[in-house]
Design an enzyme around this catalytic site. Structure first.
Site, short mmCIF file in Angstrom:
data_model
loop_
_atom_site.label_atom_id
_atom_site.label_comp_id
_atom_site.label_asym_id
_atom_site.label_seq_id
_atom_site.Cartn_x
_atom_site.Cartn_y
_atom_site.Cartn_z
CD GLU A 1 -12.52 -8.94 43.03
OE1 GLU A 1 -13.38 -8.67 42.17
OE2 GLU A 1 -11.41 -9.41 42.75
CG ASP A 2 -12.79 -9.92 48.20
OD1 ASP A 2 -12.33 -10.34 47.12
OD2 ASP A 2 -12.30 -8.98 48.85
#
Ligand code: MN
Length: 744
Positions: free
Chosen positions: A130-131
């Protein structure tokens, strides 16, 4: 379990855990790991301070993991940490800490609860896709398909809380992800716990919003997944944000109690220890402080708090049988509060929880709740599905010793498949059954919003977990699914009850099921159905049968419908072990075997005995032709006969055949009492009479009406049978069925 005080956002600055006192430790083959979330925040802090020294950073994770899984391979954890740390490098948490402290803390929470290596590996990586630049494919290549699958699931869930617009559909996806692998949800819960602990750095509005989602969705899920340790801490964190005043007040109560001179709970625990020492039962006796929310609820319920209300006495033993041994000793040597006794070992709750609950009272009015469980049950109670290990591993791999949670839990339908607890399977079933996402979402949200679950006991053994306020309708659908459409009544704690009856915790419910496969749910059941499974099933049936209000086009005329057979009670037949009535020598297409006993003066006619007056030999009888070549046979005194004659219907001659067998419908009027149905059916069976069907009408003013359709081997035996039924205590009248029916 209270939150760690080292965190600025934590409400746990006052922990009452200092009260926890160990008893005489029982000798065990090897030390069992104690679940200890209090160390987690501290460990995360150390991890951040030592982020460049690899072994130290995951040292706590490794230590906690090895405590539960001594033979675990730590290499995947080391590699996952290296990848996570390098990819998150430079990212900061809002608190100013390096980002890697977050996945480390989440992983430590899971390791402390006994999660297996694959879960921990995925947990370390849970925010990378996700990051950071790390891709799902990369995770798959380096850590395998299982880790990839879990990370993918968590990544999808990450978006759920914030995507309010797409809520129903996203939530469905979230459940599907969970249903496929409960480990995804385990990571999500630990992730949420760490985020809640560190929420203090957020704006108040954001804190409130996140706290509400936690309250409405994550806490109920934690409860259902049986992760008590996470659930209670999440509850306290939410409480502190959403109810700061009550939180402060509760905190003062705990502080005040901690400074008391005397400690009734500690004294009672000492008494318990002495009792168990004298009886030779090896047990650990601890005091478990109530968490803030639990204490707040107790205070509200009770008005004022006793010293013994601040915690519970927890007795840990080695073997299941010891639990009952402890209970026996406590109930003998101390003063038990019998109404508080609950057996969640024989009849477990819906969520892996097993314990005996009781309470003991002292002369001075102090009452202490006592929980009795094995060490293994304690682990399952605290960690729930997280402690179940790798759901894909063959059982022998994980439970080579007494540490295997599943060994103790298998054999119960709710527990065999750890990836699919019973409630989760049901949830996934409804989401397939729900007519549209809105219905599913609103029913699910209602279900999750239920404060409490109650446990009701099934008369045939086993139990049902239901939300508070659930009725017999809910119990029927929980137990039978869509087959509950055929439910015709219930007994609650032995007494006949309407299906709308609201059930209370600990009630015993027996559902009376009709034997007609085409039975229909009543529209008004919707008013009494609180659970999604019941609501969705009834709504679905109603949607599929839009015209069911019109009169059914049954065989024969309405006047000929044998009403008593429409809603028969299956258990009655089973209760007496009677065979269904055997067909006679002339099979009738309307499946009425007794038709063989009446002979119609009309060639080719099918005979049906009228349900309104249920003629039996040697009654004087007459017949009327109805549709399809069927002749219905009535007693000549039947009111229907007079009315049909008055409208000019022609009579058909009928006389009784040679056989003495007869079918008759009897109505027994009785005062309601426990075991009435059993006693009546037994009396009938003792007379050698088979029960074809039975109906029980809901009691009104303490009176119940049972209607039995019976097959007598000899019609002459009828008076003796009716006498035997009248002799059953509580029965004040037995008569032949006499329905007043409309003339077609
Ligand atoms: Mn996260």
């Amino acid at each position: 379990m209270s939150a760690e005080a080292t965190n600025p956002a934590s409400p746990g600055a006052v922990t009452s855990t200092s009260l926890e006192q160990g008893g005489t430790p029982a000798p065990r083959r090897r030390a069992r790991p104690r679940i200890d979330l209090r160390r987690l925040g501290r460990a995360a802090f150390l991890g951040s301070a030592a982020r460049d020294r690899l072994p130290d950073a995951i040292g706590h994770v490794a230590e906690a993991h090895r405590a539960h899984h001594p033979d675990a391979d730590l290499e995947p954890l080391r590699r996952a940490y290296v990848l996570a740390e390098s990819s998150h490098r430079g990212q900061m948490r809002k608190s100013g800490e390096p980002y890697i402290t977050h996945p480390l803390a989440v992983t430590l929470i899971l390791a402390e609860l006994g999660a297996e290596t694959t879960t921990l590996t995925a947990s370390l990586l849970h925010d990378t896709v996700e990051d950071t630049d790390v891709t799902l494919d990369q995770v798959g290549e380096e850590f395998g398909a299982e880790v990839r699958f879990i990370v993918d699931g968590v990544t999808k869930l990450e978006k759920v809380d914030y995507g309010a617009a797409a809520e129903p559909e996203t939530f469905r996806k979230m459940l599907v992800a969970t249903g496929n692998d409960v480990r995804v949800m385990s990571i999500k819960l630990a992730d949420r716990l760490h985020n809640m602990r560190t929420l203090g750095v957020m704006r108040p509005e954001k804190q409130e919003r996140i706290a509400k989602v936690t309250r409405d969705v994550l806490i109920p899920l934690a409860e259902r997944l049986g992760v008590q340790a996470l659930k209670t801490e999440l509850e306290d964190l939410v409480f502190a944000i959403l109810h700061p005043e009550e939180y402060r007040h509760t905190r003062e109560l705990i502080l005040g109690n901690a400074s008391r001179e005397d400690d009734p709970l500690a004294e009672i625990a000492d008494e318990v220890r002495a009792v168990l020492r004298d009886s030779g039962i090896q047990a650990e006796v601890l005091i478990r402080p109530r968490h803030f929310v639990s204490l707040h609820r107790t205070a509200r319920k009770r008005g004022t708090l006793r010293g013994s209300d601040f915690g519970r006495v927890l007795v840990l033993v080695n073997e299941d049988a010891d639990c009952y041994g402890v209970l026996g000793e406590l109930h003998t040597c101390m003063t038990p509060v019998v109404s508080e006794f609950k057996d969640f070992i024989a009849v477990p709750k819906f969520n892996l929880y097993q314990s005996l609950h009781t309470a003991v009272a002292r002369k001075d009015g102090q009452v202490a709740e006592v929980l009795i469980r094995t060490h293994q049950m304690h682990k399952a109670a605290e960690a729930g599905v997280i402690a179940l290990g790798n759901p894909y591993a063959p059982p022998s791999e994980e439970q080579s010793d007494s540490d295997g949670a599943r060994a103790d839990l298998a054999g119960d339908g709710e527990r065999v498949d750890p990836t699919r607890p019973g409630w989760l399977s049901r949830l996934l079933d409804w989401q397939e059954a729900a007519p549209d996402p809105d219905t599913f979402w609103s029913t699910l949200r209602e279900d999750l919003a239920q404060d409490r679950e109650i446990t009701v006991f099934r008369a045939d053994g086993g139990s049902l977990g239901l939300p508070e306020g659930a009725s017999c309708v809910d119990a029927a659908y929980a137990q039978y699914g869509e087959d509950a459409h055929a439910c015709i009544g219930a007994r609650v704690n032995g007494r006949l009850a309407t299906l709308s009856t609201v059930l209370r915790d600990g009630d015993t419910v027996q559902l009376l099921m009709g034997q007609d496969p085409a039975s229909e749910p009543s529209r008004e059941w919707l008013e009494h159905a609180h659970t999604p499974v019941a609501r969705i099933a009834i709504q679905r049936w109603l949607a599929a049968h839009p015209t069911h209000d019109e009169p059914a086009d049954g065989p024969g005329t309405p006047g000929d419908l044998p009403e008593a057979e429409e809603t028969a009670v299956e258990p009655a037949r089973e209760a007496v072990g009677a065979r269904p009535a055997q067909d006679g020598s002339k099979p009738a297409p309307d499946a009425s075997p007794a038709a063989a006993t009446a002979v119609v003066d009309q060639p080719g006619a099918t005979v049906r005995l009228a349900g309104c007056c249920t003629p039996v030999p040697p009654d004087e009888v007459t017949g009327f032709a109805v549709r399809g070549g069927v002749v219905t046979v009535h007693r000549v005194e039947c009111a229907g006969v007079a009315r049909m004659k008055a409208t000019g219907r022609a009579e058909v001659g009928v006389h009784w055949g040679d056989t003495t067998e007869a079918r008759v419908t009897l109505v027994a009027e009785s005062f309601g009492r426990p075991h009435l149905l059993a006693d009546l059916t037994e009396a009938i069976a003792l007379e050698g009479v088979a029960i074809v069907s039975a109906t029980v009408e809901p009691p009104s003013q303490q009176r119940v009406r049972h209607t039995y359709t019976l097959q007598l081997p000899d019609a002459a035996h009828l008076p003796a049978l009716m006498r035997a039924m009248r002799n059953v205590p509580g029965v004040f009248d037995v008569s032949r069925a006499q329905h007043h029916v409309a003339v077609p």
